[in-house]
Structures are given as structure tokens and as C-alpha cells.
Design a protein around this motif. Structure first.
Motif, short mmCIF file in Angstrom:
data_model
loop_
_atom_site.label_atom_id
_atom_site.label_comp_id
_atom_site.label_asym_id
_atom_site.label_seq_id
_atom_site.Cartn_x
_atom_site.Cartn_y
_atom_site.Cartn_z
N ASN A 32 -12.20 -3.55 -4.67
CA ASN A 32 -11.44 -2.82 -3.78
C ASN A 32 -9.83 -3.28 -3.77
OD1 ASN A 32 -13.65 -1.19 -3.72
ND2 ASN A 32 -13.90 -1.80 -1.58
N THR A 33 -9.54 -4.17 -4.84
CA THR A 33 -7.97 -4.42 -5.02
C THR A 33 -7.46 -4.20 -6.36
OG1 THR A 33 -8.73 -6.78 -5.51
CG2 THR A 33 -8.12 -6.15 -3.08
N LEU A 34 -7.74 -5.06 -7.23
CA LEU A 34 -7.15 -4.78 -8.68
C LEU A 34 -8.12 -3.72 -9.51
CD1 LEU A 34 -6.38 -8.42 -9.77
CD2 LEU A 34 -4.74 -6.85 -8.70
N ASP A 35 -9.35 -3.31 -8.67
CA ASP A 35 -9.99 -2.25 -9.45
C ASP A 35 -9.84 -0.78 -8.69
OD1 ASP A 35 -11.40 -3.52 -7.10
OD2 ASP A 35 -13.13 -2.58 -7.71
N ALA A 36 -8.83 -0.99 -7.77
CA ALA A 36 -8.70 0.25 -7.03
C ALA A 36 -7.97 1.36 -8.02
CB ALA A 36 -7.77 0.16 -5.79
N PRO A 86 -5.23 4.55 -8.25
CA PRO A 86 -4.73 4.31 -9.58
C PRO A 86 -4.22 2.74 -9.66
CG PRO A 86 -3.05 5.67 -8.36
CD PRO A 86 -4.37 5.37 -7.49
N THR A 87 -3.97 2.11 -8.47
CA THR A 87 -3.48 0.78 -8.54
C THR A 87 -3.81 -0.06 -7.36
OG1 THR A 87 -1.31 -0.38 -9.17
CG2 THR A 87 -1.24 1.13 -7.59
N GLU A 88 -3.34 -1.46 -7.24
CA GLU A 88 -3.61 -2.13 -6.07
C GLU A 88 -3.10 -1.71 -4.78
OE1 GLU A 88 -3.02 -6.80 -4.99
OE2 GLU A 88 -1.75 -6.04 -6.75
N GLY A 89 -4.07 -1.68 -3.67
CA GLY A 89 -3.59 -1.09 -2.52
C GLY A 89 -3.70 0.30 -2.39
N TRP A 143 -6.45 2.11 -2.27
CA TRP A 143 -7.80 1.88 -1.46
C TRP A 143 -7.57 1.45 -0.15
CZ3 TRP A 143 -11.87 1.10 -5.52
CH2 TRP A 143 -11.83 1.99 -6.58
N ASN A 144 -6.54 1.02 0.51
CA ASN A 144 -6.24 0.76 1.58
C ASN A 144 -6.31 -0.69 1.90
OD1 ASN A 144 -4.96 3.27 2.68
ND2 ASN A 144 -6.99 4.00 2.97
N ASN A 145 -6.51 -1.48 0.84
CA ASN A 145 -6.74 -2.69 1.19
C ASN A 145 -5.41 -3.24 0.85
OD1 ASN A 145 -9.40 -2.71 1.60
ND2 ASN A 145 -9.95 -3.68 -0.32
N PRO A 146 -4.96 -4.37 1.34
CA PRO A 146 -3.58 -4.93 1.12
C PRO A 146 -3.71 -5.75 -0.47
CG PRO A 146 -4.93 -6.35 2.81
CD PRO A 146 -5.51 -5.37 2.52
N PRO A 147 -2.43 -6.10 -0.90
CA PRO A 147 -2.46 -6.51 -2.09
C PRO A 147 -3.13 -8.00 -1.97
CG PRO A 147 -0.40 -5.36 -1.88
CD PRO A 147 -1.06 -5.43 -0.65
N VAL A 148 -3.49 -8.58 -3.11
CA VAL A 148 -4.13 -9.90 -3.10
C VAL A 148 -3.15 -10.97 -2.50
CG1 VAL A 148 -5.43 -11.55 -4.37
CG2 VAL A 148 -5.83 -9.09 -4.81
#
Length: 129
Positions: free
Chosen positions: A44-48, A50-53, A55-60
Motif C-alpha cells: 500500500n505504498t509504491l503499489d498505491a 495512482p501514486t505513493e501516498g 492510500w493514506n500511507n506515508p511515503p516510504v
């Protein structure tokens, strides 16, 4: 070994396991699997989309890999969705900024001697059957 070079060599990348601990010599696929040990999923980060973040997860963050290493994990799965980060047919060129970001995250994991499983995720609409 840089992920950009691997991606270019493989062309269509479905699954890549990078046995970073094997840099000092050859290692069989069976040994890689045995050595991978417990794995952690960076979902749920780089696979979100349209882009990272998205899906409300912070960037890696780089420190994340220190934390999971300290917790005893030996391998990391990094799912990546490419759909919204590539150009049109027929070349489907991946945006430099996205490729740089994926490479950065993979390098952070590899710098800590993780086995990295990088997989294409959520892009099945592009697969030819």
C-alpha cells in the motif's frame, strides 16, 4: 546492481528476487529461498494507485528498513504499480522520477542486505494472454 539496469535487461518484469547476500559467489535458487527467512511486505505504498501516498500511507522512509531489520526480517517484498507512471504505447517508457523513486527504495533495502522481491502489482490489465 541497480534496479534500473535489471528492469531494462528483463524488459517485462513480473517478479524479481535479488539475492544481495550472494554478491561474493554463486548461490542456487534453493539456497536463496532457504536464506530469505522471514519476510516483510511493504504494501500500500509504491503499489498505491495512482501514486505513493494515495492510500493514506506515508511515503516510504529509509529508516523503515532499519526497523524491520532490527525486528529480524531477512527479506522484503516491494510491490510496485507502474500504470500511472509510464508513457503511451508502443514503448510504455517509465517516468524517470518514478523509476528513480523505486530504485531508491530498493537500494535502501539492498543496502541493509535484504533479499528483495520486487513485483509488478495492479497492472494485470496490461498482461498479454
Amino acid at each position: 546492481m541497480k534496479i534500473r539496469s535489471l528492469f531494462t535487461m528483463v524488459g517485462v518484469l513480473l517478479l524479481l528476487v535479488v539475492p544481495v547476500k550472494a554478491e561474493t559467489g554463486a548461490i542456487s535458487p534453493q539456497s536463496v529461498v532457504e536464506n530469505m527467512g522471514a519476510g516483510w511486505n511493504l504494501g500500500n505504498t509504491l503499489d498505491a494507485i495512482p501514486t505513493e501516498g494515495s492510500w493514506n500511507n506515508p511515503p516510504v522512509r529509509e529508516e523503515t528498513f532499519d526497523d524491520i531489520k532490527e525486528a529480524g526480517f531477512e527479506s522484503v517484498r516491494i510491490p510496485v504499480t507502474w500504470t500511472d507512471h509510464m508513457g503511451p504505447a508502443p514503448n510504455y517508457v517509465v517516468e524517470d522520477a518514478w523509476m528513480d523513486r523505486v530504485e531508491q527504495v530498493v537500494d535502501w533495502a539492498m543496502d541493509r542486505d535484504f533479499y528483495v522481491v520486487l513485483n509488478v502489482h495492479h497492472d494485470s490489465w496490461q498482461w498479454l494472454i
